[in-house]
Design a protein around this motif. Sequence first.
Motif, PDB file in Angstrom:
ATOM      1  N   ASN A 137       0.797  -1.223   0.000  1.00  0.00           N
ATOM      2  CA  ASN A 137       0.000   0.000   0.000  1.00  0.00           C
ATOM      3  C   ASN A 137       0.832   1.275   0.000  1.00  0.00           C
ATOM      4  O   ASN A 137       0.710   2.132   0.884  1.00  0.00           O
ATOM      5  CB  ASN A 137      -0.986   0.007   1.171  1.00  0.00           C
ATOM      6  CG  ASN A 137      -2.048   1.092   1.037  1.00  0.00           C
ATOM      7  OD1 ASN A 137      -2.414   1.474  -0.077  1.00  0.00           O
ATOM      8  ND2 ASN A 137      -2.544   1.581   2.161  1.00  0.00           N
ATOM      9  N   ILE A 138       1.699   1.425  -1.005  1.00  0.00           N
ATOM     10  CA  ILE A 138       2.361   2.694  -1.263  1.00  0.00           C
ATOM     11  C   ILE A 138       1.839   3.216  -2.602  1.00  0.00           C
ATOM     12  O   ILE A 138       1.150   2.497  -3.315  1.00  0.00           O
ATOM     13  CB  ILE A 138       3.906   2.559  -1.272  1.00  0.00           C
ATOM     14  CG1 ILE A 138       4.365   1.657  -2.432  1.00  0.00           C
ATOM     15  CG2 ILE A 138       4.409   2.047   0.071  1.00  0.00           C
ATOM     16  CD1 ILE A 138       5.898   1.618  -2.592  1.00  0.00           C
ATOM     17  N   PRO A 139       2.115   4.469  -2.971  1.00  0.00           N
ATOM     18  CA  PRO A 139       1.652   4.974  -4.274  1.00  0.00           C
ATOM     19  C   PRO A 139       2.052   4.044  -5.414  1.00  0.00           C
ATOM     20  O   PRO A 139       3.220   3.663  -5.544  1.00  0.00           O
ATOM     21  CB  PRO A 139       2.331   6.333  -4.373  1.00  0.00           C
ATOM     22  CG  PRO A 139       2.432   6.786  -2.940  1.00  0.00           C
ATOM     23  CD  PRO A 139       2.764   5.531  -2.171  1.00  0.00           C
ATOM     24  N   ASP A 245       0.965  11.672  -1.831  1.00  0.00           N
ATOM     25  CA  ASP A 245       0.715  10.522  -0.964  1.00  0.00           C
ATOM     26  C   ASP A 245      -0.604   9.840  -1.334  1.00  0.00           C
ATOM     27  O   ASP A 245      -1.406   9.463  -0.473  1.00  0.00           O
ATOM     28  CB  ASP A 245       0.708  10.928   0.510  1.00  0.00           C
ATOM     29  CG  ASP A 245       0.830   9.712   1.446  1.00  0.00           C
ATOM     30  OD1 ASP A 245       1.408   8.703   1.012  1.00  0.00           O
ATOM     31  OD2 ASP A 245       0.340   9.791   2.593  1.00  0.00           O
ATOM     32  N   LYS A 247      -2.280   6.739  -2.340  1.00  0.00           N
ATOM     33  CA  LYS A 247      -1.975   5.320  -2.211  1.00  0.00           C
ATOM     34  C   LYS A 247      -3.089   4.456  -2.804  1.00  0.00           C
ATOM     35  O   LYS A 247      -4.186   4.927  -3.111  1.00  0.00           O
ATOM     36  CB  LYS A 247      -1.752   4.965  -0.739  1.00  0.00           C
ATOM     37  CG  LYS A 247      -0.614   5.711  -0.064  1.00  0.00           C
ATOM     38  CD  LYS A 247      -0.337   5.181   1.333  1.00  0.00           C
ATOM     39  CE  LYS A 247      -1.488   5.440   2.283  1.00  0.00           C
ATOM     40  NZ  LYS A 247      -1.677   6.875   2.565  1.00  0.00           N
ATOM     41  N   SER A 564       3.835  -0.943   4.649  1.00  0.00           N
ATOM     42  CA  SER A 564       5.155  -0.690   4.065  1.00  0.00           C
ATOM     43  C   SER A 564       6.287  -0.677   5.091  1.00  0.00           C
ATOM     44  O   SER A 564       7.450  -0.513   4.730  1.00  0.00           O
ATOM     45  CB  SER A 564       5.140   0.664   3.332  1.00  0.00           C
ATOM     46  OG  SER A 564       4.858   1.719   4.240  1.00  0.00           O
TER      47      SER A 564
END
Length: 571
Positions: A137-139, A245, A247, A564
Amino acid sequence: MDEQELRSRAWFGRKGKDGFIYRAWMKNQGIPDYEFQGKPVIGICNTWSELTPCNAHFRELAESVKRGILEAGGFPVEFPVMSLGETLMKPTAMLYRNLASMDVEESIRANPLDGVVLLCGCDKTTPSLVMGACSVNIPTIVVSGGPMLTGNHRGRQIGTSDVWRYHDDVRSGKIMEEELLTIEAAMCRSQGHCAVMGTASSMACMVESLGLSLPGNAAIPAADSRRKVLAQLSGLRIVRMVKEDLKLSDILTRQAFENAIMTNAAIGGSTNFVIHLLAIAGRIGVPLELKDFDPLSKNIPLIANLQPSGQYFMEDLFYAGGLPVVLKALDGILHRDAITVNGKTIGDNYSNAVGYNSNVITTVDAPFNTATGLAILGGNLCEQGAVIKPSAASAHLMQHTGKAVVFENIEDFKARIDTDELEVDENSVLVLKNVGPKGYPGMPEVGNMGIPKKLLEKGITDMVRISDGRMSGTGFGTVVLHVSPEAAAGGNFALIQTGDLITLDVPNRTLNVAISTEEFAERKRQYTPPEPVTNRGYVKLYIDHVQQAHMGADMDFLVGGSGSKVLRDSH
């Protein structure tokens, strides 16, 4: 996002020994010091492999992504993950989807990445990459590889769906085996994945309708220079997503999943879409069940006239305006306020779309086919559900009762399907067991069983077929798939015997066998499950932990995500 908040700063922004190690070893690639000074580090997750022909052009595509990242002031780093070649992998690429997702998840989490671009194309590479990224779940932004150019043989356009037709033509003696050599060269004539609305194209449409790619991603042919332009623009956009940010959890809402389901019905997408979308929802934490698909699909007709449900190819869809035109045709049905990776709503993205060929993309009011692209069945033969693709089935078989002709496994089917001794007619229902997630293992694409040779010779081209496996998105016919629980899990499906009377009723969404509760109980007492094919390695792990098809066939311990954060900090 502030420079100091970048995830990669925990590596490259450190003082002392740790920072020295992280930067020094990266510098052996000729990277100057200023590259580490607060730039967003963008991973390019690449499924390039010469064993995955659909993705064999990804080295070049990755360079276009890098140009966009550099243009936006990011620091691109390309890394490989396990690649799943649908056409070559045995026993089935689906067996390794969850393994590849683990590779993706851990590669992203373990490394100094602020955002990631997923390069995927072939059937299982798209869901495995999205599943793995969701658990971190990061960009994230997706760039599909694009479909191959439409094949052409002796003046006729052909694509992957024709493989099944040519196979039956060889079996019935209409064409010679030698002719297939010229046909196969004429069909796969450029880089890219299948040219029809098979699973690969359905996955590309899935990520665009979910909002995970830039508008137009789904249909641009792999060989078209505009595919590289989209890749560069995606590299540009991911850097901005990191700064915003934005995501995966911001994009993958319940509304986004409903948009994807409705879009899949309108395009006649692959039935494999169901099992992959369920797994993705499980990873990102959005409640989604098999029963949710039918009410969202049933009133949406087929508006994309594409093989295998229709006539045209993905190249034609692109020339007709691409998926944005399909989405615009669904305006008023879709959740148009769902946010997408470019920061705009999906409604904003398709608002100016223009259609250029009404033979390829029709309207909801005047559809190409009133049949929807997906139906979910229930009944005593499939206690937890099954799926069928009405748009690619025969209308006269939508309500059908016939005697079961049962094959206990794929070897049994291959050994008997073309024998003269097989007691079968056009009213029979072919039943194939033990090709589900645990039973095969891996749930192969064998559900669209070939018609018995003796019936092909009579001119029969379709009959009801039922299995706990899958079929290729390029396949067609009156085929019931994903029966759950599967035979190997001891569901009612395991107990069906030749001669049992099976009733398929698609309008009423039922699939039943004329067996009493008492008879089922007696058969269950006598039932002995098959032995697993192996007791070692990843395959044992898969058999022990894979969930049933109605839950997405993910591993039970992979559902959800760990985020993350790195569990331990070394050096």
